[in-house]
Design a protein around this motif. Structure first.
Motif, PDB file in Angstrom:
ATOM      1  N   ALA A   1      49.278  70.928  -5.060  1.00 40.19           N
ATOM      2  CA  ALA A   1      48.894  71.070  -3.651  1.00 40.19           C
ATOM      3  C   ALA A   1      47.993  69.910  -3.242  1.00 40.19           C
ATOM      4  CB  ALA A   1      48.184  72.395  -3.434  1.00 40.19           C
ATOM      5  N   HIS A   2      47.137  69.450  -4.174  1.00 38.71           N
ATOM      6  CA  HIS A   2      46.262  68.341  -3.789  1.00 38.71           C
ATOM      7  C   HIS A   2      47.002  67.019  -3.743  1.00 38.71           C
ATOM      8  CE1 HIS A   2      43.327  71.465  -4.085  1.00 38.71           C
ATOM      9  NE2 HIS A   2      42.639  70.737  -3.255  1.00 38.71           N
ATOM     10  N   GLY A   3      48.106  66.934  -4.483  1.00 40.31           N
ATOM     11  CA  GLY A   3      49.000  65.806  -4.271  1.00 40.31           C
ATOM     12  C   GLY A   3      49.511  65.810  -2.836  1.00 40.31           C
ATOM     13  N   TRP A   4      49.850  66.996  -2.351  1.00 43.89           N
ATOM     14  CA  TRP A   4      50.333  67.099  -0.962  1.00 43.89           C
ATOM     15  C   TRP A   4      49.247  66.738   0.029  1.00 43.89           C
ATOM     16  CZ3 TRP A   4      55.070  66.823   0.322  1.00 43.89           C
ATOM     17  CH2 TRP A   4      56.061  67.290  -0.548  1.00 43.89           C
ATOM     18  N   TRP A   5      47.996  67.143  -0.297  1.00 45.35           N
ATOM     19  CA  TRP A   5      46.901  66.782   0.610  1.00 45.35           C
ATOM     20  C   TRP A   5      46.753  65.261   0.682  1.00 45.35           C
ATOM     21  CZ3 TRP A   5      44.882  69.392   4.328  1.00 45.35           C
ATOM     22  CH2 TRP A   5      44.825  70.788   4.263  1.00 45.35           C
ATOM     23  N   ALA A   6      46.877  64.606  -0.469  1.00 47.16           N
ATOM     24  CA  ALA A   6      46.805  63.146  -0.464  1.00 47.16           C
ATOM     25  C   ALA A   6      47.937  62.575   0.387  1.00 47.16           C
ATOM     26  CB  ALA A   6      46.873  62.621  -1.893  1.00 47.16           C
ATOM     27  N   ALA A   7      49.127  63.180   0.271  1.00 46.47           N
ATOM     28  CA  ALA A   7      50.261  62.708   1.068  1.00 46.47           C
ATOM     29  C   ALA A   7      49.988  62.898   2.554  1.00 46.47           C
ATOM     30  CB  ALA A   7      51.521  63.462   0.651  1.00 46.47           C
TER      31      ALA A   7
ATOM     32  N   VAL B   1      38.112  69.487  -2.674  1.00 44.12           N
ATOM     33  CA  VAL B   1      37.901  70.057  -1.347  1.00 44.12           C
ATOM     34  C   VAL B   1      37.589  68.945  -0.345  1.00 44.12           C
ATOM     35  CG1 VAL B   1      35.445  70.606  -1.496  1.00 44.12           C
ATOM     36  CG2 VAL B   1      36.943  72.063  -0.204  1.00 44.12           C
ATOM     37  N   SER B   2      36.977  67.849  -0.822  1.00 43.85           N
ATOM     38  CA  SER B   2      36.742  66.713   0.082  1.00 43.85           C
ATOM     39  C   SER B   2      38.063  66.050   0.469  1.00 43.85           C
ATOM     40  CB  SER B   2      35.838  65.670  -0.574  1.00 43.85           C
ATOM     41  OG  SER B   2      34.605  66.245  -0.893  1.00 43.85           O
ATOM     42  N   LEU B   3      39.001  66.044  -0.471  1.00 45.66           N
ATOM     43  CA  LEU B   3      40.325  65.501  -0.153  1.00 45.66           C
ATOM     44  C   LEU B   3      40.985  66.344   0.937  1.00 45.66           C
ATOM     45  CD1 LEU B   3      42.640  63.553  -0.782  1.00 45.66           C
ATOM     46  CD2 LEU B   3      43.435  65.174  -2.501  1.00 45.66           C
ATOM     47  N   GLU B   4      40.860  67.669   0.812  1.00 48.39           N
ATOM     48  CA  GLU B   4      41.414  68.532   1.859  1.00 48.39           C
ATOM     49  C   GLU B   4      40.762  68.235   3.204  1.00 48.39           C
ATOM     50  OE1 GLU B   4      41.349  72.663   0.892  1.00 48.39           O
ATOM     51  OE2 GLU B   4      42.187  72.368  -1.097  1.00 48.39           O
ATOM     52  N   ALA B   5      39.432  68.088   3.174  1.00 46.14           N
ATOM     53  CA  ALA B   5      38.715  67.820   4.423  1.00 46.14           C
ATOM     54  C   ALA B   5      39.176  66.497   5.014  1.00 46.14           C
ATOM     55  CB  ALA B   5      37.219  67.800   4.159  1.00 46.14           C
ATOM     56  N   ALA B   6      39.361  65.486   4.143  1.00 47.65           N
ATOM     57  CA  ALA B   6      39.822  64.195   4.630  1.00 47.65           C
ATOM     58  C   ALA B   6      41.214  64.330   5.238  1.00 47.65           C
ATOM     59  CB  ALA B   6      39.828  63.188   3.488  1.00 47.65           C
ATOM     60  N   GLY B   7      42.054  65.155   4.620  1.00 49.04           N
ATOM     61  CA  GLY B   7      43.397  65.379   5.163  1.00 49.04           C
ATOM     62  C   GLY B   7      43.332  65.989   6.552  1.00 49.04           C
TER      63      GLY B   7
END
Lengths: 537, 235
Positions: free
Chosen positions: B188-194, B125-131
């Motif tokens: 989906a979290h791969g996409w967030w990283a992208a 969820v932090s990755l999403e927030a960073a995105g």
């Protein structure tokens, strides 16, 4: 401009003198100026990406819904047959989806246009103009109106489309249709008010998120209390099958009054914050504020109570004893009992009924049947409840939805009654009679293999699965599925004549799937038989 | 060594003025507003652990923070700061560096505000927030670069909201906003990283001041109304 023009050698009429600062500007001129500014601001709003994108998406999504029949675009393929048989008391509030997003786009952008002069530092220059700040605010609010009108047009097209489809039943409510345009207007005016309350650029986007949260989460989650749920501009309430329009019981008129009153109140509040009103205009705005507050309060008071005791009693009555309010018509050996608003649908039911009965043999072709329409209204508009199977011999349940997968599901229910005698017994069948039932339901229909996949809960045509029907459904084993698939591959005529010739044996309790396969000429399909047929996997 | 010290001296000298110039009001408002939904988790879920609700509320908090961050590059005095010898990447980087620690603390607090039972996996969820935050910053940087806008905040915030609405309207199977049980959670979290990487690239491309060169990204030259912006940028 006080130049005097000379046309063909003659001086024209004397040029008007410049307006004296204290001279009152005539009313119509002021109104025209406000309208001109509103027109300009509306055009300006349209150039903002969120507004433009939101309306393009809204129109595109509506067009897709009209074309495909799907309620949203989360399903991008195929066409939903149920859209040909809409219940207008549900279709009216289905137009409300998407209203919040449209409204939020207008909220953010109307807030921005109202703050443009502030951000560019041109606000002080407006003091030199004739138009007072409160009229400027009014023009900003009026600029929302074209967008509300456009929304109303889209809503009207969508509902008219549903109402004109030949399978439409029931009655729509104009108050439900008014919700989307009123919501757009409300959010836009709220954006203008916010600009006058907090003249800062970041308040709009931040509060838009807060508004979205309030509209979707908090009001819904506050224990789902009726009064708090209805404070939200859009209350969709979906899930249950359509119920008769007098049982819907939504306070739509009060809600529309609430939205209209709240919009007017927010507008008046924004006008009161603007300076430069003369005494008369100020009094008018104040009176209007009072009226708007009263209307809002009346709307809230009217929409807050939940379903009345009388409505609950009527819902229970129709759910338990639909026969008391139904009209019955006889077509051949079948009696169709429909709720008053659904009587026009008996012809569609009759077509499917005749198709299924034409495949049956023995007394099943001539036996009197009663097709009973049932609706479960006890659990409200969001309660998705199953019907208990009927125990009366020859009684078949049909729901209030029709079209698409509801047609073969009804055919399965009807076929199980023809095979087992009544719905309760039909739902308990596990032996070879499942094959007979499925053949009756599918054999004469268009594209039976695709229909088989449609009525099975996992959309498969291999292995065991539940088959849906209007009541309890039945269970197909993997072996029965193989036999039914093999039957559907054979010429229909030969299977039909075999079914008619061996009807008594095919519908006898305890007949094995292997035996049924042998009788119907597909013995190889039942090779995987593992002894007794059971409903357990 | 002396060169490095000299190069670091200007940014160090810039710290106090940049700290003063940071748009604290939107950031503070966003911070306070973002905590509200997270703080409401306890009463809403009634004490029982509801990770789906917790996930939605954290995403909302991240969106609110993103709206606040969109205002990070707002600089009403941009037309005069164009002329200072320290380049824009340094100034923008300083702003980001000054905001990052409070932001990280704010996010940690938001995570801790949620009842433990309804806290989704923190890393994901932090990755999403960073995105989301990265997208907001990239929009702001792009707005500065392409529109020569002194205060890109409102436009960037509107863009972020429009993007959010677009994502909400996406069909479920394409949406990066997946639920916890979804089989596509990892993908989906791969996409967030992208998304985060693309946002960082956009930031890197858009933050430098346009001097000469590429037409598309050169932007409109900032003109000072007083004519004191030095030699013309377009030769």
């Amino acid at each position: 401009m006080t130049t005097t023009t000379v046309v063909s050698g003659q001086p024209s009429a004397p040029a008007p003198r410049p307006p004296q600062p204290d001279a009152p500007v005539p009313g119509p001129t002021r109104a025209r100026a406000v309208l001109a500014l509103a027109r300009f601001e509306a055009r300006e709003l349209l150039t903002y990406l969120p507004v433009l994108a939101a309306f393009l998406v809204y129109v595109a999504a509506t067009a897709w819904r009209l074309y495909s029949g799907h309620p949203g675009w989360h399903e991008l393929t195929g066409r939903e047959g149920m859209a040909d048989y809409p219940a207008l008391q549900d279709a009216d509030r289905a137009t409300q989806s998407g209203a919040t997003l449209l409204g939020l786009a207008l909220f953010v952008c109307a807030n921005r246009t109202a703050l443009r002069a502030h951000g560019r530092g041109t606000e002080p220059y407006f003091d030199t103009l004739v138009m007072e700040p409160w009229r400027r605010t009014l023009a900003h609010a009026l600029a929302i109106v074209p967008f509300a009108l456009l929304t109303a047009l889209v809503v009207a097209v969508r509902f008219t489309w549903a109402a004109l489809s030949p399978g439409a039943v029931g009655h729509g409510s104009v108050f439900e249709l008014a919700v989307t345009p009123l919501t757009v207007l409300l959010f836009g005016v709220a954006g203008v008010l916010l600009a006058r309350l907090i003249p800062s650029a970041f308040a709009g986007p931040l509060l838009a998120v807060a508004l979205y949260v309030a509209a979707t989460y908090v009001l819904d989650l506050a224990d789902g209390a009726h009064w708090s749920q209805w404070l939200s501009p859009v209350v969709e309430e979906t899930g249950a099958d359509p119920m008769p329009s007098d049982l819907v019981g939504r306070p739509a008129a009060w809600h529309a009054l609430y939205l209209a009153g709240l919009t007017a109140f927010l507008l008046c509040a924004a006008l009161l914050l603007g300076k430069g009103r003369d005494a008369r205009a100020g009094l008018r705005v104040k009176v209007l504020t009072g009226v708007a507050l009263l209307a809002t309060a009346a709307g809230i008071a009217g929409q807050s109570p939940g379903p009345s005791a009388a409505l609950e009693a009527a819902r229970v009555r129709v759910s338990d004893h639909p026969e008391q309010s139904e009209n019955c018509t006889e077509r051949g050996a079948t009696t169709y009992c429909a709720l008053p608003e659904w009587t026009g649908r008996t012809a569609a039911w009759a077509r499917t009924t005749e198709r299924v009965r034409s495949l049956a043999g023995g007394t099943a072709t001539t036996r009197p049947l009663t097709v009973r329409q049932r609706v479960e209204a006890r659990y409200g508009l969001e309660g998705d409840a199953n019907h208990a199977p009927l125990t009366a011999p020859g009684a078949v349940t049909v729901g209030t939805r029709w079209g698409g997968n509801r047609v073969p599901e009804y055919a399965v229910g009807l076929a199980s009654v023809l095979v087992a005698g009544d719905e309760k017994a039909g739902a308990a069948v596990c032996d070879g009679r499942v094959v007979t039932t499925m053949w009756l339901a599918l054999g004469a229909g268009p594209d039976p293999l695709a229909t088989l996949r449609d009525v099975r809960i996992d959309d498969s045509d291999q292995g065991g699965a539940y088959v849906l029907s209007p009541t309890q459904g039945l269970r197909m084993s993997a072996q029965q599925t193989d036999v039914v698939r093999a039957l559907l591959d054979r010429p229909a005529q030969s299977v039909t004549s075999a079914v008619k010739a061996h009807w008594t044996e095919l519908t006898g309790p305890g007949v094995s799937t292997a035996r049924v396969a042998t009788i119907l000429g597909v013995p190889d399909a039942a090779n995987g038989a593992k002894g007794e047929d059971t409903c357990e996997e | 060594m002396r060169g490095v010290t000299r190069r670091l001296r200007y940014p160090a000298a810039l710290l106090p003025p940049v700290w003063h110039a940071l748009p604290w009001r939107p950031l503070a408002a966003a911070g306070a507003l973002g905590w509200l939904p997270v703080a409401a988790a306890r009463p809403l879920s009634g004490g029982t652990g509801d990770t789906a609700l917790g996930l939605s509320l954290l995403r909302l908090a991240a969106l609110v923070a993103g709206v606040g961050l969109a205002f990070l590059l707002d600089d009403p005095a941009r037309r005069t700061t164009e002329a200072v010898p320290v380049r824009r990447p340094v100034r923008a980087g300083l702003r980001l560096a000054l905001v990052a620690p409070p932001l990280a603390a704010w996010w940690t607090a938001a995570l801790l505000l949620l009842p433990a039972g309804s806290r989704p996996p923190s890393g994901a969820v932090s990755l999403e927030a960073a995105g989301i935050a990265g997208t907001a910053l990239a929009l702001a940087a792009a707005s500065v670069r392409l529109r020569a806008e002194p205060c890109p905040g409102t436009g960037a915030a509107r863009g972020l909201l429009a993007l959010t609405a677009a994502v909400l309207l996406l069909p479920d199977r394409w949406s990066p906003l997946v639920s916890l049980q979804d089989a596509n959670w990892t993908a989906a979290h791969g996409w967030w990283a992208a998304i985060l990487v693309v946002a960082a690239l956009v930031w890197a491309v858009c933050v430098p001041e346009p001097l000469t060169g590429h037409r598309l990204l050169a932007g409109r030259a900032v003109r000072s109304p007083c004519g004191t912006s030095g030699p013309s940028r377009r030769s």
